[in-house]
Motif scaffolding. Sequence first.
Motif, PDB file in Angstrom:
ATOM      1  N   GLU A 134      28.408  44.118  42.307  1.00  0.00           N
ATOM      2  CA  GLU A 134      29.458  42.693  43.030  1.00  0.00           C
ATOM      3  C   GLU A 134      30.223  42.468  41.855  1.00  0.00           C
ATOM      4  O   GLU A 134      31.429  42.411  41.856  1.00  0.00           O
ATOM      5  CB  GLU A 134      28.646  41.438  43.268  1.00  0.00           C
ATOM      6  CG  GLU A 134      27.765  41.868  44.681  1.00  0.00           C
ATOM      7  CD  GLU A 134      26.982  40.458  44.880  1.00  0.00           C
ATOM      8  OE1 GLU A 134      26.937  39.352  43.918  1.00  0.00           O
ATOM      9  OE2 GLU A 134      26.189  40.304  45.803  1.00  0.00           O
ATOM     10  N   GLU A 137      32.718  45.501  41.322  1.00  0.00           N
ATOM     11  CA  GLU A 137      33.765  45.430  42.429  1.00  0.00           C
ATOM     12  C   GLU A 137      34.849  44.266  42.383  1.00  0.00           C
ATOM     13  O   GLU A 137      36.051  44.462  42.566  1.00  0.00           O
ATOM     14  CB  GLU A 137      33.157  45.328  43.777  1.00  0.00           C
ATOM     15  CG  GLU A 137      32.442  46.614  44.332  1.00  0.00           C
ATOM     16  CD  GLU A 137      31.591  46.538  45.638  1.00  0.00           C
ATOM     17  OE1 GLU A 137      31.395  45.191  45.925  1.00  0.00           O
ATOM     18  OE2 GLU A 137      31.187  47.573  46.236  1.00  0.00           O
ATOM     19  N   ARG A 138      34.499  43.292  41.621  1.00  0.00           N
ATOM     20  CA  ARG A 138      35.168  41.927  41.602  1.00  0.00           C
ATOM     21  C   ARG A 138      36.373  42.273  40.548  1.00  0.00           C
ATOM     22  O   ARG A 138      37.544  41.884  40.547  1.00  0.00           O
ATOM     23  CB  ARG A 138      34.299  40.720  40.930  1.00  0.00           C
ATOM     24  CG  ARG A 138      35.169  39.551  40.931  1.00  0.00           C
ATOM     25  CD  ARG A 138      35.591  38.964  42.147  1.00  0.00           C
ATOM     26  NE  ARG A 138      36.664  37.875  42.398  1.00  0.00           N
ATOM     27  CZ  ARG A 138      37.956  38.273  42.034  1.00  0.00           C
ATOM     28  NH1 ARG A 138      38.466  39.493  41.992  1.00  0.00           N
ATOM     29  NH2 ARG A 138      38.625  37.268  42.169  1.00  0.00           N
ATOM     30  N   SER A 142      33.746  50.451  41.137  1.00  0.00           N
ATOM     31  CA  SER A 142      33.038  50.584  42.339  1.00  0.00           C
ATOM     32  C   SER A 142      31.584  50.711  41.832  1.00  0.00           C
ATOM     33  O   SER A 142      31.362  51.071  40.555  1.00  0.00           O
ATOM     34  CB  SER A 142      33.556  51.660  43.204  1.00  0.00           C
ATOM     35  OG  SER A 142      33.385  52.764  42.451  1.00  0.00           O
ATOM     36  N   GLU A 143      30.675  50.921  42.727  1.00  0.00           N
ATOM     37  CA  GLU A 143      29.071  51.383  42.565  1.00  0.00           C
ATOM     38  C   GLU A 143      29.106  52.952  41.873  1.00  0.00           C
ATOM     39  O   GLU A 143      28.317  53.130  41.142  1.00  0.00           O
ATOM     40  CB  GLU A 143      28.517  51.511  43.877  1.00  0.00           C
ATOM     41  CG  GLU A 143      27.138  51.799  43.864  1.00  0.00           C
ATOM     42  CD  GLU A 143      26.315  51.577  44.970  1.00  0.00           C
ATOM     43  OE1 GLU A 143      24.952  51.867  45.164  1.00  0.00           O
ATOM     44  OE2 GLU A 143      26.998  51.074  45.950  1.00  0.00           O
TER      45      GLU A 143
END
Length: 273
Positions: A134, A137-138, A142-143
């Motif tokens: 999270e 992404e914030r 990305s993952e």
Amino acid sequence: MSLLQVKEVNHSYHSKKIFSWRNQSNKALTDISFSIEEGTCLGLLGTSGAGKSTLGKVILGIQQPQEGQVLFQGVDIYRADKHTQQKIRRDLQVVFQDSYSSVNPRMTAERIISEPLENYEKLTRVEQRRRVIELLERVGLSENDLKKYPHQFSGGQLQRISIARAIALKPKLIVLDESVSSLDMVTQSFILELLSELKDDFGLSYLFITHDIKAAFSISDHIGVLEKGELIELYDSKDQFFSSKHPIVARMRDSILAEHPRFRSLTTRTNMV
């Protein structure tokens, strides 16, 4: 009550010169006083050697001043008990200028961001991983970046990871120590926009230490000018700064280059030499 209060802080560095029996005292900070309210950003402008880094260390609890107080949420950070100091460290975070030296090169992005969570939160591995994703992404990653190492990121990307780490515990105040000065203009603009969004979304407060006037005004609610260890002026608006008659501030204004070379006056170019 102000979130941060700096009261009459004085600090000197002592050195002994060769062939001299006397210690030399170099005044780094002189009677520094200001405050930061919740949800606001104070931009602290100053040239190299103005005392910005020393003041940042004093506020972060790294360098105890010889005189004066630093109050965080009403508590003197240098007189607080260990339990209170631990809470202050949670609520007071920092993002440094050099993103590469501020992270462990042997740690993945996941471990870098997880570090404060492991120290302060009791999360399961699944919960912690979800929180890190999270946060990535914030800040625009990305993952897929979880398992990458610092050398696999650009300077701007790594600074975003540093920001993700800084906001992981939802702190009250973040000290941004020349945090965009080493980035190119495009990346700098992205990071400044990100910081503004995070400030609004999380109700963060910032101390934005910089020598860049444009960067300071893009994010700051108030501006302070530091020169030779003294806080010479505090402004509540851009108009106040640009109408100030203080000679130091005037030189700072003259150093701002126009956006296009054709609008850069001979006076401005001369002052930049």
